[in-house]
Design an enzyme around this catalytic site. Sequence first.
Site, mmCIF file in Angstrom:
data_model
loop_
_atom_site.group_PDB
_atom_site.id
_atom_site.type_symbol
_atom_site.label_atom_id
_atom_site.label_comp_id
_atom_site.label_asym_id
_atom_site.label_seq_id
_atom_site.Cartn_x
_atom_site.Cartn_y
_atom_site.Cartn_z
ATOM 1 N N ASP A 48 36.781 28.974 10.690
ATOM 2 C CA ASP A 48 35.934 27.804 10.481
ATOM 3 C C ASP A 48 36.672 26.538 10.890
ATOM 4 O OD1 ASP A 48 33.454 26.641 8.679
ATOM 5 O OD2 ASP A 48 35.257 25.412 8.466
ATOM 6 N N TYR A 53 37.720 17.810 12.365
ATOM 7 C CA TYR A 53 39.052 18.329 12.071
ATOM 8 C C TYR A 53 40.025 18.074 13.223
ATOM 9 C CZ TYR A 53 36.582 21.053 8.452
ATOM 10 O OH TYR A 53 35.800 21.461 7.391
ATOM 11 N N HIS A 109 27.176 18.761 9.511
ATOM 12 C CA HIS A 109 28.274 18.624 8.556
ATOM 13 C C HIS A 109 27.863 17.940 7.249
ATOM 14 C CE1 HIS A 109 32.934 18.668 8.798
ATOM 15 N NE2 HIS A 109 32.537 18.901 7.568
ATOM 16 N N ASN A 138 27.063 20.909 2.918
ATOM 17 C CA ASN A 138 26.962 19.873 1.894
ATOM 18 C C ASN A 138 25.521 19.435 1.652
ATOM 19 O OD1 ASN A 138 29.971 19.396 1.548
ATOM 20 N ND2 ASN A 138 29.735 18.918 3.716
ATOM 21 N N GLN A 160 26.908 25.711 3.813
ATOM 22 C CA GLN A 160 28.319 25.671 3.407
ATOM 23 C C GLN A 160 28.506 24.500 2.452
ATOM 24 O OE1 GLN A 160 32.315 24.233 5.530
ATOM 25 N NE2 GLN A 160 31.494 26.065 6.531
ATOM 26 N N GLY A 190 39.405 25.176 -5.480
ATOM 27 C CA GLY A 190 39.462 23.808 -5.953
ATOM 28 C C GLY A 190 40.340 22.973 -5.037
ATOM 29 N N VAL A 233 47.918 27.404 5.395
ATOM 30 C CA VAL A 233 48.701 27.171 6.608
ATOM 31 C C VAL A 233 50.008 27.949 6.606
ATOM 32 C CG1 VAL A 233 47.696 24.901 7.066
ATOM 33 C CG2 VAL A 233 49.726 25.080 5.612
ATOM 34 N N ILE A 238 48.278 32.964 3.734
ATOM 35 C CA ILE A 238 47.151 33.487 4.512
ATOM 36 C C ILE A 238 47.013 34.983 4.274
ATOM 37 C CG2 ILE A 238 46.373 33.963 6.873
ATOM 38 C CD1 ILE A 238 47.622 31.241 7.658
ATOM 39 N N ASN A 241 45.842 35.769 0.630
ATOM 40 C CA ASN A 241 44.433 35.460 0.391
ATOM 41 C C ASN A 241 43.467 36.529 0.902
ATOM 42 O OD1 ASN A 241 44.947 33.075 -0.932
ATOM 43 N ND2 ASN A 241 44.506 31.751 0.808
#
Length: 288
Positions: A48, A53, A109, A138, A160, A190, A233, A238, A241
Amino acid sequence: MELTIKSTVNLNNDVKMPLLGLRAYKVKGEDAYNAVKWALEAGYRLIDTARIYCNEKAVGRAIRDSGIRRDEIFVTTKLWITDFDNPRAALKASLERLGLDYVDLYLIHWPKKGYEQAYLELENLQKEGLCRCIGVANFKPHHIESLKEHGATVVPQVNQTEIHPLNTEEELLGWCRKRKICVEAYSPLGSEGRLILDDPRLIGMRNYYHASASQILLRWCIQRGIVAIPKAVIQSKIEQNCQLYHFDITNSDIETISDMNCNERRNYDPDKIDLRPMSMYPKITPEE
């Protein structure tokens, strides 16, 4: 059904979307490249990104260098609010930066003024094959309802939004499910995860499931059919997760996690987005 890193959710246009992905947020250049590279090596197949970004070039380069077939990777990017007047040009520019012929998902977005007309053009871009799926980010129910009122004929495939145990969005989730709109959670741990991961209610669960707090919370998402895209990162994070498949969370523990909710949204209120001055948004910078 047993979940694996290859597990997907069927969108309302029959496209399969992975349940777990990497969010390449606030990371640029080689850091973005490495994060995507490590994620793909670990087995992730959902990446994503977004125009704002400023890392589409690095993300696309990592995808191409992975050697993985293009049709095995689900790529998302997003239409930024300053491009609502010409979504076609914006998507083609994103594709050029990504080095791709199409994206799997193109999202609006934010529900900034003018989003309805922009969405109508996304419908055309989808018909032409420049994006396999379209959706929003959003958005609240009334924002999505407004799409139809302005002539939209395609129900968004994805919404999303910010979902984590302190902001569970149960009403929005139920509303979207009734309309076969897949809900995708960004910031599932969070803001930086600190306040949630240290919650004492997770201590016993960590021992019981032999899993980290972040793994438990990501499992809380995907086990309920919510796509989760945590940002990471560091290679070890990574990899951690995506190690979510050696345990199932019980219904009672799912309820315990959900009971943490206090409607604490960390991001900006979508209903106030038109009041936010442009100076408060991140600036688009040249990509490497």
